[in-house]
Scaffold this active site. Structure first.
Site, PDB file in Angstrom:
ATOM      1  N   ILE A  44     -16.357  13.928  -0.850  1.00 38.89           N
ATOM      2  CA  ILE A  44     -15.091  14.599  -0.508  1.00 38.89           C
ATOM      3  C   ILE A  44     -15.195  16.123  -0.663  1.00 38.89           C
ATOM      4  CG2 ILE A  44     -13.955  14.469  -2.794  1.00 38.89           C
ATOM      5  CD1 ILE A  44     -11.407  13.524  -1.141  1.00 38.89           C
ATOM      6  N   ASN A  69      -6.967  13.128 -14.043  1.00 41.23           N
ATOM      7  CA  ASN A  69      -6.291  12.439 -15.151  1.00 41.23           C
ATOM      8  C   ASN A  69      -5.171  13.346 -15.628  1.00 41.23           C
ATOM      9  OD1 ASN A  69      -7.263  14.173 -17.426  1.00 41.23           O
ATOM     10  ND2 ASN A  69      -9.239  13.413 -16.712  1.00 41.23           N
ATOM     11  N   GLY A 118     -16.497  11.447 -11.937  1.00 42.43           N
ATOM     12  CA  GLY A 118     -16.180  11.022 -10.567  1.00 42.43           C
ATOM     13  C   GLY A 118     -15.806  12.164  -9.634  1.00 42.43           C
ATOM     14  N   ASP A 121     -13.204  14.026  -9.686  1.00 40.78           N
ATOM     15  CA  ASP A 121     -12.681  15.147 -10.476  1.00 40.78           C
ATOM     16  C   ASP A 121     -13.825  16.094 -10.892  1.00 40.78           C
ATOM     17  OD1 ASP A 121     -10.796  16.594 -11.854  1.00 40.78           O
ATOM     18  OD2 ASP A 121     -10.471  15.113 -13.432  1.00 40.78           O
ATOM     19  N   GLY A 175     -12.581   4.025  -9.252  1.00 39.39           N
ATOM     20  CA  GLY A 175     -13.808   4.311  -9.991  1.00 39.39           C
ATOM     21  C   GLY A 175     -13.612   4.025 -11.464  1.00 39.39           C
TER      22      GLY A 175
END
Ligand code: AR6
Length: 171
Positions: free
Chosen positions: A11, A24, A32, A34, A124
Site C-alpha cells: 500500500i 492502533n 504491519g 502501520d 493481520g
C-alpha cells in the site's frame, strides 16, 4: 459512482489522494501496514500523530473511528488512520469493522480526496478472518454514499487478493 479496484502489492507504493492506515488507538505506530507507512512516509506522520494525541485524541483514537494526517513522503496527500477491531473467537463486532471503512470515506470526503487506498483492515495482527473481512469491506464501501471516485483495495498477498476478488464478484 465509486469504482472499486483491487491491487496485489504494498500500500505504501500507491499513488492516490489518501492511503488508509490500519493503526492502533495509540496512533504512535506498530507493525504491519502501520509500520510500513511510518517507515516509508517518514517522521512527519508520527509528528502529526503526536499532535493529535496532544489535542483531540488524548486518550487515543477509538476503534471504528478515523482521522487524517499528512502523508509525509508517501505519494499521497493524506494518510487516514483508522483502528480496526481485534477479532475475538468469543464474538467480535462486525459493525466496528464496517465503521472503519465508512468513517475513513467520510474523512476522505471532508478532505476532498477522490482516490483512496485501503488495506484489509484487521486481517493481520488483529486476526479477523479474511473472507469475513473482505465481505464487510466490499459491502460497506458499496453501501456508503461518497464522492470518492476510486476505492482501491491493496492486498498484500495472492490469497488475500483472491478472497477480495471473490467478494467483489459476489461469489
Ligand atoms: N501493504 C498492504 N497490505 C499490507 C502491508 C502493506 N505494506 N503490510 C501488511 N499488510 P495489519 P491489523 C496486510 O497487521 O490486523 C499494527 O501493529 C496484512 O497482510 O497491518 O488491522 C497496528 O499498529 C493484513 O492482511 O493490521 C495495530 O497494532 C492487513 O494488511 C495492528 O497492527 C492488515 O494487517 C493492526 O492490526
Amino acid at each position: 459512482m465509486t469504482t472499486i479496484t483491487l491491487v496485489q502489492g504494498d500500500i505504501t507504493e500507491q499513488s492516490v489522494d489518501a492511503i488508509v492506515n490500519a493503526a492502533n488507538s495509540s496512533l504512535l505506530g506498530g507493525g504491519g501496514v502501520d509500520g510500513a507507512i511510518h517507515r516509508r512516509g517518514g517522521p512527519a506522520i508520527l509528528a502529526a500523530c503526536r499532535d493529535l494525541r496532544a489535542s483531540r485524541y488524548g486518550k487515543g483514537l477509538p476503534t471504528g473511528q478515523a482521522v487524517a494526517t499528512t502523508a509525509g513522503r508517501l505519494d499521497a496527500r493524506w494518510v487516514i488512520h483508522t483502528v480496526g477491531p481485534v477479532w475475538q473467537p468469543s464474538g467480535s463486532d462486525p459493525s466496528l469493522l464496517a465503521s472503519c471503512y465508512r468513517e475513513s470515506l467520510r474523512i476522505a470526503d471532508e478532505l476532498g480526496a477522490r482516490t483512496v487506498a485501503f488495506p484489509a483492515i484487521s486481517t493481520g495482527v488483529y486476526r479477523w478472518p479474511m473472507e469475513d473481512a473482505a465481505r464487510i469491506a466490499v459491502e460497506t464501501v458499496r453501501d456508503t454514499e461518497t464522492a470518492v471516485e476510486e476505492v482501491r483495495f491493496v492486498l498484500f498477498d495472492e490469497r488475500a487478493y483472491g478472497v477480495f476478488a471473490a467478494s467483489l464478484k459476489g461469489v
